[in-house]
Design a protein around this motif. Structure first.
Motif, PDB file in Angstrom:
ATOM      1  N   GLU A   9       0.850  -1.188   0.000  1.00 27.67           N
ATOM      2  CA  GLU A   9       0.000   0.000   0.000  1.00 27.67           C
ATOM      3  C   GLU A   9       0.893   1.248   0.000  1.00 27.67           C
ATOM      4  OE1 GLU A   9      -2.970   0.062  -0.602  1.00 27.67           O
ATOM      5  OE2 GLU A   9      -4.005  -1.688   0.204  1.00 27.67           O
ATOM      6  N   GLY A  11      -0.106   1.670  -3.167  1.00 27.17           N
ATOM      7  CA  GLY A  11      -0.258   1.257  -4.554  1.00 27.17           C
ATOM      8  C   GLY A  11      -1.207   0.091  -4.734  1.00 27.17           C
ATOM      9  N   SER A  13      -4.071  -0.615  -3.366  1.00 25.90           N
ATOM     10  CA  SER A  13      -5.471  -0.220  -3.503  1.00 25.90           C
ATOM     11  C   SER A  13      -5.737   0.399  -4.870  1.00 25.90           C
ATOM     12  CB  SER A  13      -5.850   0.764  -2.393  1.00 25.90           C
ATOM     13  OG  SER A  13      -5.834   0.121  -1.133  1.00 25.90           O
ATOM     14  N   ARG A  14      -4.778   1.153  -5.396  1.00 22.53           N
ATOM     15  CA  ARG A  14      -4.945   1.734  -6.730  1.00 22.53           C
ATOM     16  C   ARG A  14      -4.994   0.632  -7.788  1.00 22.53           C
ATOM     17  NH1 ARG A  14      -1.012   5.425  -4.718  1.00 22.53           N
ATOM     18  NH2 ARG A  14       0.604   4.403  -5.965  1.00 22.53           N
ATOM     19  N   THR A  15      -4.122  -0.365  -7.636  1.00 21.77           N
ATOM     20  CA  THR A  15      -4.132  -1.489  -8.577  1.00 21.77           C
ATOM     21  C   THR A  15      -5.444  -2.248  -8.498  1.00 21.77           C
ATOM     22  OG1 THR A  15      -1.728  -1.724  -8.469  1.00 21.77           O
ATOM     23  CG2 THR A  15      -2.985  -3.643  -9.194  1.00 21.77           C
ATOM     24  N   ALA A  17      -8.356  -1.123  -7.719  1.00 22.16           N
ATOM     25  CA  ALA A  17      -9.399  -0.344  -8.381  1.00 22.16           C
ATOM     26  C   ALA A  17      -9.299  -0.466  -9.897  1.00 22.16           C
ATOM     27  CB  ALA A  17      -9.308   1.123  -7.955  1.00 22.16           C
TER      28      ALA A  17
END
Length: 216
Positions: A9, A11, A13-15, A17
């Motif tokens: 994290e 990153g 959570s962005r991945t 999404a």
């Protein structure tokens, strides 16, 4: 597909999404956790800053403020974007790995590398006077409570080696699709994987494109 997201994290959570937007089911299990280390600017002047990860930008904190007027030589677009967001006025993508960035650093001379404790060994060109400040540490995490998966996304050599060891420990060697961000990361995962794809460029957009190329 049900895809394992192994990056730390924030990153991860962005991945997750991005995968959801593409119609996949992400399973977020970071294999590393980054944490800041106390550090101070060394004495002397520098011509440029070397940044090899967004984690270095994040964990360097306010102590790096005096450096933000200098050129920031970054590994990959994600690192460069993090540097710009943190206030580095001249952040450029200088290469896909530390070795490539060091070649670019030959144009500057005195370079300060804001780095993690764990680093891939590289050869420093004789033209570069490199000073390393360790600003964060990445601790490996076990891979636990993992459901059935169709694939896994791998972002670094260290996490790829750790994933392979953890996957073997769990005895889970089915027809998993491994998606690596670079050839070096793919090699670090070791042999014997039945399905392995390498992103055409070392960024997440290319990883998602590789999934699409698989018809997924």
């Amino acid at each position: 597909m049900r895809l394992l997201v192994t990056r730390p994290e924030p990153g991860a959570s962005r991945t997750a999404a991005a995968l959801q937007a593409a119609g996949h089911t992400p399973v977020v299990r970071p294999l590393m956790r980054t944490e800041p280390l106390p550090w101070a600017l060394p004495a002397g002047d520098f011509d440029a800053v070397m940044l090899t990860s967004a984690a270095a930008v994040r964990h360097a904190g306010a102590s790096a403020d005096p450096l933000k007027r200098l050129p920031a030589l970054c590994v990959g677009e994600a690192c460069a974007e993090a540097a710009r967001a943190a206030g580095f006025a001249h952040a450029e993508v200088a290469g896909v790995d530390a070795a490539a960035v060091l070649q670019r650093a030959r144009d500057f001379g005195r370079v300060l590398h804001l780095a993690g404790v764990e680093r891939t060994p590289v050869t420093v060109p004789p033209e570069v006077a490199l000073t390393v400040c360790e600003v964060y540490r990445a601790r490996l995490l076990p891979l636990d409570d993992v459901p059935a998966l169709d694939g896994a996304l791998l972002y670094s050599q260290r996490s790829a080696r750790h994933f392979a060891a953890e996957w073997a420990r769990l005895g889970r060697r089915q027809g998993l699709l491994l998606l690596a961000i670079s050839p070096a990361v793919a090699a670090a995962a070791g042999p014997g994987w039945p399905r392995l794809r390498v992103a055409a460029a070392p960024n997440e957009a290319s990883m998602l494109a590789a999934l699409a190329d698989e018809g997924l």
